[in-house]
Design a protein around this motif. Sequence first.
Motif: not given
Lengths: 478, 646
Positions: B633, B635-636, B638-640, B642
């Motif tokens: 979660i 990681g998700l 983080l990607l969202l 960024i």
Amino acid sequence: MTLIELNMLMPEIILLSMASLILIIDAFLPDDLRDLTYQLSQGTLIGVGLVIFSTYPQQTELALHGMFVTDPMGATLKLFIVGIVFFTFLYSRSYLKERNFFKGEYFTLGLFATLGMLIMVSAHNMLVIYLGLELLSLSLYAMVAMHRDSQSATEAAMKYFVLGAIASGILLYGMSMLYGMTGTLDLNELSQSLSTLDEYHTALVFGLVFIVVGLAFKLGAVPFHMWVPDVYQGSPTSVTLFISSAPKLAAFAMVMRLLVDGMGHLHSDWQDMLILLSILSMAIGNIVAISQTNIKRMLAYSTISHVGFLLLGILTADKAGYAASMFYVVSYALMTLGGFGMILLLSRAGFEAENISDYKGLNERNSWFAFIMLILMLSMMGVPPMLGFWAKFSVVMQLINSGMLWLAIVAVLFAVIGAFYYLRIIWMMYFEKPEETAPIEDTMDMRVAVSANGLLVLGLGLMPHTLMTICLSAFSLV
Amino acid sequence: MQNIYLTIVFAPLVGAVIAGLFGVGRRVAHTVTIAGVGISFALSAYAFYKLVFAGGEVFNETLYTWAVAGNVKLEVGFLVDSLTALMMVVVTFVSWMVHFYTIGYMRDDPGYQRFFSYISLFTFSMLMLVMSNNFLQLFFGWEAVGLVSYLLIGFWFTRETAIYANLKAFLVNRVGDFGFLLGIAAILMFFDSLNYTEVFAQVDVHKDTTMQIISGYDWSVMTVICILLFIGAMGKSAQVPLHVWLPDSMEGPTPISALIHAATMVTAGIFMVARMSPLFELSEVALSFVLVIGAITALFMGFLGLVQNDIKRVVAYSTLSQLGYMTVALGASAYAAGIFHLMTHAFFKALLFLGAGSVIIAMHHEQDMRKMGGLWKYMPITYITALIGSLALIGFPGFAGFFSKDAIIEAVHHADRAGATFAYYAVLFGVFITALYSFRMFFLVFHGKERMDEHTRSHLHEPSAVVTWPLIMLAIPSVFIGGLTIEALLYGEYFQNAIFVTPEHNFFNPADYHGVWGFVVHALGQPPVWLAGAGFGTAYYLYMSNTELPGRIKDKLEWLHGILVDKYGFDRFNEWFFAGGSRGIGSFLWQQGDAKIIDGGLVNGSAKTVNWFSGVIRHMQTGLLYHYAFSMILGLALLLGIFVLW
């Protein structure tokens, strides 16, 4: 639906029918005839392989209203998948037998998982992709859990299942977002409508992130990698072998279908995401592998780092890069097959050969297999003239050609760090006294197969153009 | 002619290979090498005859192109003109004599074949050096003779002192070679060629070119090139301050002291400068530098000969001093005189060395002159030949050395160049010193009380013919070669096409020459002859009639004696400053730089960091399912964060 379209699905149809048939036959087989299941499964794989080969497409063709696609890349990947599963079964047989574990489920589940992979490769619709993925994943969950008495296997299966379910949910969420935006599940239509939706870029990227996360989980890229070491270590080695090899080819195909075929328009966005995932994977994979004492776990981290490298080719977003990545994933599958094959070869009932210290003095015990292991380790490290060198070389070359020199340097640095844990195994094999002294016993077919596997890694490394040509032609670059 | 020249060069090499690599016996080893060098000598003499007397053409051709990189051609080729031909004859003749002599001198040595292989290899290298038509091959020969010299100084490699000496020779020559190589590089940079002819053809283009080594100061390119090249010559020809290796090189067997460290190799620097005369002529500064260095060497190395007790070391210091004379000649633009002295010196110095070797054989490898004396009656041939050699060395009128040395002194006397006055008095006084140490040695060894022990005395006798015969063969040219060749070499047109002297620098005017006797008669009235006589007289007084006096002088002038015995402190300084300094820097870099920073910090440090990091991240893998899910979660998010929100 015409007959020609059916013809394109022939490998999958045969595989499905045979898998179902074997499932039924196996239910009625007495235990002492279990070999028949194995033989039928292998026969099926050979048959499917031949069909794929004989219907090798020259260009991209769609079937079933655009839900199914055959193209050179897909057919090539399918051939490798079938071939690698064949070797996986071959390596697994004696391992399963020695542990009174020689059940038909392993092979039937394996066949269904293979079917799932083939569907993933050929899917041209987000739902079909998801279908193939779930077929693969459910089969794998069951395979991990097959060793019911083993606590670690059960735990691994549980973790895999729960995390896999979350990942599937995330992937589906992303797909539904895209569906909501574009109103289509078909990859071609998706691709076309995306180019008209530039004003909704943020929303599209929002969906894209979910899809990338789903893919990253399947590949085992950091930070969605947590399942990989636990599942690799907890599963019976034969299952680890299965999970670690062929499904990566399918996952590669899935990435290609979704990101390149479907969302090529957003490439500048997923490029950056993949760069991040790739660097994290190479860093965490290589660094953490150093402190592992269990070779299966070490190879799990090694896989993570290889995934980082694999992504490098894709993220160049150009055909030569895809070909390099494909070269990488095929090489990786061959090397990891050999690596786990070696573990299977050295292990016997009551001795799993899964600690790194079990490899001490292998050269004294059996210099030939020590040599094969040497080839495999050097290849994973990326030392010329092994296959693994050319794999790393070609992705790094493509990175440089695309102007991402800094990333190439990062990649090479992490490859250098990664050399340590491969070298440690070599050092133990050649310069340490053996702790385990029992002779290495295994069936002849197993010995021959592992040797052939190792020599193939060396041979392809000496003639890299053979495999490279195949990969380039898959993208019509030759 | 091409095949003849190839044979001249390769015959010794073939001999060296056979003797050295095929495990042959002693007889085969000396037969093949003597045959090889003999062929070489015979053909050299023939080539010399053809070129000088039969009006042959100068040979200048490239025989083999090794590599071409841009404009730079790396080639092997020969330039055989009168200068080369002279050198070839001298080198092969002395080498041949030394080969014979070695049979006797090395008779009982276990390294017999190896020795023959080395000296033949040396002959090959030296010929490659003198016959080269380009700087690359010159450098090859230069390094090859250095290598063989290194191998031969350390021939008795179990002796601590021999290893020390060859290492020292090697290191000191590196300093010289460094300059030499830089000089060649500078030539390549400015002339874009390594071929002599091509370079000499464009010297005028760069006559006034300047370069900036330190920004703000203009240096004449010719001066820089010439000084760099001369630094190379200083190493090879043992000029102060790079002379320190030569006395120590006497650790090698005597035949090579004669061949390499007296007659041929050490004169390579002289030869090189003479060969480069078109370059040196353009730089007054460089010539002055050459002149002063040569003068210092000629005088001050002579002094050191006075306090040595080892017979070979006296000859070695004498060699240094004579090399200084040759260098002075070069510095005075009297290249021909330098080469003339090189040639006469090759004969009489080889003779003196081989004579010393003969004495050493008779004395059972005792080299201390204080334990000799009165040997004349035991070994008459050695005695007579040594007398001839000594007379030639001090410049006794009519002997070979007389003509060449007198020519040099005359040329310096008339040179008007910065440093010339100093050089003149240095070489003039050097004549006295030369006579003094030469006859000190002569009297101590052959006359006076017999100071050896009874056992040695009872075994004293003339060595066998292989030893005495080369002495005689060398004694002949030591007497006659000077008078025979002076007219051609100095006043004639012999070097016309080989050595270039600007007319205003040229001292040797044919009109001033009135035959050999004229030269001798003229010299009798000049200071050098009287100084030589004075030196002889002093030596006689000190070591024959009043033998107590040297000891008393020594006691009175203890400080001076100390300085001389200390060899002016060069060795001590080098040992302390260069050797100690290098070791200090080395050990500092090793301990601080390599062990601490590179090994400890970078190599092990990065490994440790990675390892530590690995251990830390490893603990993030807790094994707890909800941690894993949380990480996904995260990681998700983080990607969202960024890619969507940013």
